[in-house]
Scaffold this motif. Structure first.
Motif, PDB file in Angstrom:
ATOM      1  N   PHE A 161       0.794  -1.224   0.000  1.00 14.41           N
ATOM      2  CA  PHE A 161       0.000   0.000   0.000  1.00 14.41           C
ATOM      3  C   PHE A 161       0.833   1.284   0.000  1.00 14.41           C
ATOM      4  O   PHE A 161       0.277   2.373  -0.123  1.00 14.41           O
ATOM      5  CB  PHE A 161      -0.926   0.020   1.224  1.00 14.41           C
ATOM      6  N   TYR A 162       2.154   1.196   0.158  1.00 10.10           N
ATOM      7  CA  TYR A 162       2.954   2.417   0.257  1.00 10.10           C
ATOM      8  C   TYR A 162       2.991   3.196  -1.049  1.00 10.10           C
ATOM      9  O   TYR A 162       3.147   2.629  -2.119  1.00 10.10           O
ATOM     10  CB  TYR A 162       4.394   2.101   0.680  1.00 10.10           C
ATOM     11  N   GLN A 163       2.850   4.525  -0.929  1.00 15.53           N
ATOM     12  CA  GLN A 163       2.983   5.435  -2.063  1.00 15.53           C
ATOM     13  C   GLN A 163       4.272   6.242  -1.877  1.00 15.53           C
ATOM     14  O   GLN A 163       4.525   6.760  -0.790  1.00 15.53           O
ATOM     15  CB  GLN A 163       1.797   6.411  -2.116  1.00 15.53           C
ATOM     16  N   SER A 164       5.064   6.351  -2.927  1.00 17.04           N
ATOM     17  CA  SER A 164       6.290   7.155  -2.846  1.00 17.04           C
ATOM     18  C   SER A 164       5.949   8.638  -2.995  1.00 17.04           C
ATOM     19  O   SER A 164       5.231   9.024  -3.917  1.00 17.04           O
ATOM     20  CB  SER A 164       7.262   6.748  -3.947  1.00 17.04           C
ATOM     21  N   THR A 165       6.450   9.463  -2.077  1.00 18.44           N
ATOM     22  CA  THR A 165       6.248  10.914  -2.152  1.00 18.44           C
ATOM     23  C   THR A 165       7.600  11.579  -1.906  1.00 18.44           C
ATOM     24  O   THR A 165       8.538  10.933  -1.423  1.00 18.44           O
ATOM     25  CB  THR A 165       5.246  11.406  -1.080  1.00 18.44           C
ATOM     26  N   PRO A 166       7.718  12.889  -2.211  1.00 19.74           N
ATOM     27  CA  PRO A 166       8.991  13.581  -1.932  1.00 19.74           C
ATOM     28  C   PRO A 166       9.393  13.543  -0.451  1.00 19.74           C
ATOM     29  O   PRO A 166      10.560  13.701  -0.120  1.00 19.74           O
ATOM     30  CB  PRO A 166       8.708  15.026  -2.379  1.00 19.74           C
ATOM     31  N   LYS A 167       8.407  13.322   0.442  1.00 23.17           N
ATOM     32  CA  LYS A 167       8.707  13.319   1.886  1.00 23.17           C
ATOM     33  C   LYS A 167       8.852  11.916   2.454  1.00 23.17           C
ATOM     34  O   LYS A 167       8.982  11.745   3.666  1.00 23.17           O
ATOM     35  CB  LYS A 167       7.609  14.069   2.648  1.00 23.17           C
ATOM     36  N   ALA A 208      -0.494   0.304  -3.872  1.00 25.40           N
ATOM     37  CA  ALA A 208       0.709   0.873  -4.472  1.00 25.40           C
ATOM     38  C   ALA A 208       0.654   0.702  -5.983  1.00 25.40           C
ATOM     39  O   ALA A 208       0.077  -0.271  -6.483  1.00 25.40           O
ATOM     40  CB  ALA A 208       1.945   0.182  -3.904  1.00 25.40           C
ATOM     41  N   PRO A 209       1.245   1.639  -6.741  1.00 21.83           N
ATOM     42  CA  PRO A 209       1.245   1.502  -8.205  1.00 21.83           C
ATOM     43  C   PRO A 209       2.066   0.289  -8.633  1.00 21.83           C
ATOM     44  O   PRO A 209       3.021  -0.102  -7.962  1.00 21.83           O
ATOM     45  CB  PRO A 209       1.889   2.805  -8.680  1.00 21.83           C
ATOM     46  N   MET A 210       1.673  -0.287  -9.771  1.00 24.28           N
ATOM     47  CA  MET A 210       2.395  -1.451 -10.304  1.00 24.28           C
ATOM     48  C   MET A 210       3.654  -0.957 -11.028  1.00 24.28           C
ATOM     49  O   MET A 210       3.636   0.043 -11.750  1.00 24.28           O
ATOM     50  CB  MET A 210       1.525  -2.217 -11.297  1.00 24.28           C
ATOM     51  N   LEU A 211       4.733  -1.670 -10.840  1.00 25.45           N
ATOM     52  CA  LEU A 211       5.972  -1.366 -11.564  1.00 25.45           C
ATOM     53  C   LEU A 211       5.909  -1.984 -12.954  1.00 25.45           C
ATOM     54  O   LEU A 211       5.064  -2.833 -13.249  1.00 25.45           O
ATOM     55  CB  LEU A 211       7.181  -1.904 -10.807  1.00 25.45           C
ATOM     56  N   ASP A 212       6.843  -1.579 -13.825  1.00 24.94           N
ATOM     57  CA  ASP A 212       6.847  -2.086 -15.198  1.00 24.94           C
ATOM     58  C   ASP A 212       6.979  -3.604 -15.268  1.00 24.94           C
ATOM     59  O   ASP A 212       6.489  -4.234 -16.189  1.00 24.94           O
ATOM     60  CB  ASP A 212       8.006  -1.458 -16.000  1.00 24.94           C
ATOM     61  N   ASN A 213       7.666  -4.182 -14.279  1.00 22.19           N
ATOM     62  CA  ASN A 213       7.856  -5.633 -14.309  1.00 22.19           C
ATOM     63  C   ASN A 213       6.660  -6.405 -13.736  1.00 22.19           C
ATOM     64  O   ASN A 213       6.713  -7.609 -13.544  1.00 22.19           O
ATOM     65  CB  ASN A 213       9.130  -6.015 -13.557  1.00 22.19           C
ATOM     66  N   GLY A 214       5.575  -5.642 -13.462  1.00 25.45           N
ATOM     67  CA  GLY A 214       4.358  -6.304 -12.968  1.00 25.45           C
ATOM     68  C   GLY A 214       4.338  -6.483 -11.457  1.00 25.45           C
ATOM     69  O   GLY A 214       3.344  -6.930 -10.904  1.00 25.45           O
ATOM     70  N   LEU A 215       5.422  -6.120 -10.782  1.00 23.90           N
ATOM     71  CA  LEU A 215       5.449  -6.281  -9.328  1.00 23.90           C
ATOM     72  C   LEU A 215       4.929  -4.987  -8.697  1.00 23.90           C
ATOM     73  O   LEU A 215       5.157  -3.888  -9.208  1.00 23.90           O
ATOM     74  CB  LEU A 215       6.877  -6.541  -8.847  1.00 23.90           C
TER      75      LEU A 215
END
Length: 316
Positions: free
Chosen positions: A81-87, A305-312
């Protein structure tokens, strides 16, 4: 003289069964839904009263072990569930919840404590997804009166029957009433001025109760109390908390070494581990961990969490 009269009354025993009877309880209800998506929430079940007690008969308290049970659920980490942010990496709340944040601005915070408190609330509010179907947030900044005359006026104990000026006399102001514009509330938080007064927690809670009258019927109602100091009146605060808990859940966030942890333990609702989030130093307010802990414990629905290009899914 005359003849004596026959008896004009007859008595007959009735309801010969005992006049005193303990209550009769229903069987256990089904387990409820999990309170958290990750990090270990709880499901609860209870026993409702089928037949109330009669006379001096007894009935166990609704929150006692014989009528209320909890079990842990969703104990996995929150990685998905983690979202990457500038902080940093934050959870994003997508629950339908009316969240009222009570932010302590008393003098005992000290400058660093106040600055870190603002950053903490700003990070928290920035990660609430505001919409009519998700989060609405309200923010109250509270400290307290600076004279005993105003204290009595603010608590309704003074001779003056006129309503007090909440901001000027009681040190309690609404930064923003319930809104789905969470980003605006985050910006307003950054510009707040430090009141540096006392800690009138009882009136802050009563004001939160009034604010929730404007809440949504189908949304969860949660009041988040971020405080570092002892309330001016523990008894009034206890009464205000009990009244508020009839319609809302209170999550207490005692911060720093002087926070009234013993008192909060007494007034928090069950299960206490979900409704008390202790932060033992002001420096830790800067950690994403504690913002995430509040979001996890108040929002059972989190954004994936958003999916990465490799599907993970992103973030280990």
């Amino acid at each position: 003289g005359g003849q004596p009269c026959d008896d004009t009354e007859e008595t007959e025993s009735c309801n010969s069964q005992s006049c005193n009877k303990d209550c009769d309880l229903h069987d256990w209800s089904d387990w409820g839904t999990c309170t958290q998506a990750c990090w270990g929430g709880t499901e609860r079940r209870g026993k409702a009263v089928h037949e109330p007690a009669v006379g001096t008969g007894k009935c166990d308290a609704p929150a006692g072990e014989t009528r209320l049970q909890f079990r842990e659920c969703n104990s996995m980490p929150c990685s998905e569930f983690y979202q990457s942010t500038p902080k940093g990496k934050f959870l994003k709340c997508q629950s339908k919840v009316d969240l009222v944040i009570l932010m302590d601005g008393s003098g005992s915070l000290g400058y660093t404590g106040w600055k870190n408190s603002k950053d903490f609330v700003e990070n928290l509010v920035s990660n609430l997804e505001g919409s009519d179907d998700h989060v609405k947030v309200a923010l109250q900044l509270f400290s307290g009166p600076t004279t005993w005359e105003n204290y009595y006026k603010c608590t309704g104990a003074g001779a003056d029957a006129a309503a007090p000026d909440m901001e000027k006399e009681c040190g309690i102001s609404w930064v923003k009433h319930l809104t789905n514009d969470t980003l605006q509330v985050a910006k307003l938080t950054a510009d707040l001025q430090w009141p540096q007064a006392t800690t009138l927690t009882s009136v802050a809670l009563a004001e939160a109760s009034a604010e929730l009258i404007n809440g949504r019927e189908d949304a969860a109602s949660i009041v988040l109390v971020i405080t570092d100091g002892k309330p001016m009146s523990q008894e009034r605060t206890r009464q205000a908390a009990e009244k508020l808990m009839a319609n809302a859940r209170i999550i207490w966030v005692p911060v720093g070494p002087g926070a009234p942890l013993d008192f909060i333990e007494q007034v928090a609702s069950l299960p206490k581990k979900e409704n008390i989030i202790e932060i033992d130093s002001f420096d830790k307010l800067k950690w994403p961990y504690f913002v995430n802990k509040i979001i996890a414990q108040s929002c059972p629905v989190l954004k994936k969490a958003p999916m990465l290009d490799n599907g993970l899914e992103g973030l280990a």
